[in-house]
Design a protein around this motif. Structure first.
Motif, PDB file in Angstrom:
ATOM      1  N   GLY A  99      61.266  28.375   6.000  1.00  0.00           N
ATOM      2  CA  GLY A  99      60.673  27.182   5.420  1.00  0.00           C
ATOM      3  C   GLY A  99      61.549  26.494   4.397  1.00  0.00           C
ATOM      4  N   ALA A 100      62.840  26.857   4.355  1.00  0.00           N
ATOM      5  CA  ALA A 100      63.787  26.249   3.417  1.00  0.00           C
ATOM      6  C   ALA A 100      64.860  25.504   4.194  1.00  0.00           C
ATOM      7  N   ILE A 101      65.765  24.861   3.457  1.00  0.00           N
ATOM      8  CA  ILE A 101      66.981  24.272   4.016  1.00  0.00           C
ATOM      9  C   ILE A 101      68.141  25.175   3.616  1.00  0.00           C
ATOM     10  N   ALA A 102      68.965  25.539   4.582  1.00  0.00           N
ATOM     11  CA  ALA A 102      70.142  26.371   4.319  1.00  0.00           C
ATOM     12  C   ALA A 102      71.400  25.549   4.569  1.00  0.00           C
ATOM     13  N   ALA A 103      72.164  25.312   3.507  1.00  0.00           N
ATOM     14  CA  ALA A 103      73.443  24.607   3.610  1.00  0.00           C
ATOM     15  C   ALA A 103      74.546  25.644   3.450  1.00  0.00           C
ATOM     16  N   ILE A 104      75.374  25.808   4.471  1.00  0.00           N
ATOM     17  CA  ILE A 104      76.400  26.854   4.481  1.00  0.00           C
ATOM     18  C   ILE A 104      77.768  26.202   4.330  1.00  0.00           C
ATOM     19  N   HIS A 105      78.494  26.617   3.288  1.00  0.00           N
ATOM     20  CA  HIS A 105      79.743  25.935   2.935  1.00  0.00           C
ATOM     21  C   HIS A 105      80.861  26.942   2.694  1.00  0.00           C
ATOM     22  N   ASP A 106      82.071  26.550   3.062  1.00  0.00           N
ATOM     23  CA  ASP A 106      83.251  27.375   2.786  1.00  0.00           C
ATOM     24  C   ASP A 106      83.571  27.333   1.296  1.00  0.00           C
ATOM     25  N   GLY A 107      83.767  28.493   0.710  1.00  0.00           N
ATOM     26  CA  GLY A 107      84.055  28.554  -0.720  1.00  0.00           C
ATOM     27  C   GLY A 107      85.367  27.917  -1.118  1.00  0.00           C
ATOM     28  N   VAL A 108      86.245  27.681  -0.154  1.00  0.00           N
ATOM     29  CA  VAL A 108      87.551  27.094  -0.456  1.00  0.00           C
ATOM     30  C   VAL A 108      87.641  25.649   0.058  1.00  0.00           C
ATOM     31  N   ARG A 109      86.502  24.972   0.079  1.00  0.00           N
ATOM     32  CA  ARG A 109      86.470  23.514   0.303  1.00  0.00           C
ATOM     33  C   ARG A 109      85.930  22.873  -0.974  1.00  0.00           C
ATOM     34  N   PRO A 110      86.772  22.727  -2.002  1.00  0.00           N
ATOM     35  CA  PRO A 110      86.274  22.283  -3.307  1.00  0.00           C
ATOM     36  C   PRO A 110      86.148  20.778  -3.480  1.00  0.00           C
ATOM     37  N   PHE A 111      86.492  19.988  -2.459  1.00  0.00           N
ATOM     38  CA  PHE A 111      86.507  18.539  -2.639  1.00  0.00           C
ATOM     39  C   PHE A 111      85.432  17.802  -1.848  1.00  0.00           C
ATOM     40  N   VAL A 112      84.472  18.522  -1.303  1.00  0.00           N
ATOM     41  CA  VAL A 112      83.378  17.830  -0.623  1.00  0.00           C
ATOM     42  C   VAL A 112      82.647  16.970  -1.647  1.00  0.00           C
ATOM     43  N   SER A 113      82.281  15.759  -1.246  1.00  0.00           N
ATOM     44  CA  SER A 113      81.659  14.861  -2.210  1.00  0.00           C
ATOM     45  C   SER A 113      80.160  15.100  -2.305  1.00  0.00           C
ATOM     46  N   ALA A 114      79.629  14.843  -3.483  1.00  0.00           N
ATOM     47  CA  ALA A 114      78.182  14.945  -3.679  1.00  0.00           C
ATOM     48  C   ALA A 114      77.458  13.953  -2.779  1.00  0.00           C
ATOM     49  N   ALA A 115      78.053  12.781  -2.555  1.00  0.00           N
ATOM     50  CA  ALA A 115      77.416  11.757  -1.717  1.00  0.00           C
ATOM     51  C   ALA A 115      77.214  12.261  -0.292  1.00  0.00           C
ATOM     52  N   LEU A 116      78.215  12.939   0.271  1.00  0.00           N
ATOM     53  CA  LEU A 116      78.094  13.455   1.636  1.00  0.00           C
ATOM     54  C   LEU A 116      77.004  14.519   1.702  1.00  0.00           C
ATOM     55  N   VAL A 117      76.999  15.427   0.741  1.00  0.00           N
ATOM     56  CA  VAL A 117      76.004  16.499   0.749  1.00  0.00           C
ATOM     57  C   VAL A 117      74.600  15.918   0.621  1.00  0.00           C
ATOM     58  N   ARG A 118      74.414  14.942  -0.254  1.00  0.00           N
ATOM     59  CA  ARG A 118      73.096  14.317  -0.421  1.00  0.00           C
ATOM     60  C   ARG A 118      72.636  13.640   0.867  1.00  0.00           C
ATOM     61  N   GLU A 119      73.559  12.959   1.540  1.00  0.00           N
ATOM     62  CA  GLU A 119      73.208  12.286   2.788  1.00  0.00           C
ATOM     63  C   GLU A 119      72.801  13.306   3.850  1.00  0.00           C
ATOM     64  N   MET A 120      73.510  14.418   3.903  1.00  0.00           N
ATOM     65  CA  MET A 120      73.178  15.452   4.884  1.00  0.00           C
ATOM     66  C   MET A 120      71.798  16.039   4.605  1.00  0.00           C
ATOM     67  N   LEU A 121      71.519  16.330   3.346  1.00  0.00           N
ATOM     68  CA  LEU A 121      70.213  16.892   2.997  1.00  0.00           C
ATOM     69  C   LEU A 121      69.099  15.887   3.289  1.00  0.00           C
ATOM     70  N   SER A 122      69.371  14.608   3.063  1.00  0.00           N
ATOM     71  CA  SER A 122      68.381  13.575   3.354  1.00  0.00           C
ATOM     72  C   SER A 122      68.058  13.525   4.840  1.00  0.00           C
ATOM     73  N   ARG A 123      69.073  13.686   5.675  1.00  0.00           N
ATOM     74  CA  ARG A 123      68.869  13.624   7.128  1.00  0.00           C
ATOM     75  C   ARG A 123      68.049  14.807   7.648  1.00  0.00           C
ATOM     76  N   MET A 124      68.009  15.889   6.856  1.00  0.00           N
ATOM     77  CA  MET A 124      67.260  17.059   7.294  1.00  0.00           C
ATOM     78  C   MET A 124      65.753  16.824   7.290  1.00  0.00           C
TER      79      MET A 124
END
Length: 222
Positions: A99-124
């Protein structure tokens, strides 16, 4: 009921390709550990999310010491990494409820933007899985010299975070391990979970080799 977000940050590797005695996730760019930068960007995107950080068991204390040294007090659930990335994610998903959202990310991708992550979570709100992808620009060749070369216009390179309904991805990770499972999307696809794609980011690089560290330092200057 609104789903809570869990961010799984996979940093269970030993960084052998980096040629360093220290795992790459603990190396610094701009004076800050790579893993810390990654977590900070994700926390900015989803401030209420719960973080599950996957590390080699032998390096738990090192990470705790680095958090103290850099005054990084983000709450995290530490999980021991497995034999492969598949098994590391499998371990982490045990800490995530249905019943949750699971976002799985590589620990060595430090430059992902907050805007992209927010858009992805919104689409969920409507999708079952959202995967960031970028077009392949290099010319591709078939390993078989007699076979046709792949059509790069039909090939996309997947990035992370990859975002799923938790009950879906937990069920998918109940499958037996296969060497064809190169990322979470491949695990989900094999289980029959429909995937939705979103444009990724060229700056969302995965730091795996010394030259990637040099590029990362340049990113900080821009």
């Amino acid at each position: 009921m609104e789903r809570k977000t869990y961010i799984i940050v996979v940093a269970g590797g030993n960084g052998s390709r980096m040629g360093s005695a220290t795992p790459k996730q603990f190396l610094e760019i701009g004076g800050v550990p790579i893993l810390q930068r990654t977590l900070e960007h994700l926390a900015e995107a989803a401030p209420g999310a719960r973080a599950v950080t996957v590390l080699p068991k032998a390096w738990f204390q090192t990470w705790k010491d680095l958090c103290i040294k850099h005054s990084f007090n983000m709450p995290q659930i530490l999980v021991e990494g497995g034999l492969t990335r598949f098994h590391s994610v499998q371990n982490a998903l045990r800490k995530v409820p249905d019943g949750a959202i699971a976002a799985i990310h590589d620990g060595v991708r430090p430059f992902v933007s907050a805007a992209l992550v927010r858009e992805m979570l919104s689409r969920m709100e409507k999708e079952r899985a959202v995967i960031p992808v970028v077009p392949v620009t290099d010319t591709l060749k078939n390993a078989d010299p007699l076979g046709p070369d792949p059509d790069r216009s039909r090939i996309l390179a997947a990035q992370t975070p990859q975002v799923f309904r938790s009950e879906d991805i937990k069920a998918a990770y109940g499958q037996a391990f296969s060497t064809s499972f190169t990322d979470d999307a491949s695990v989900a696809k094999a289980y029959g979970i429909p995937l939705s794609y979103i444009g990724g980011e060229r700056r969302n690089i995965k730091i795996t080799a010394p030259e990637d560290l040099e590029l990362a330092e340049l990113f900080l200057l821009r």
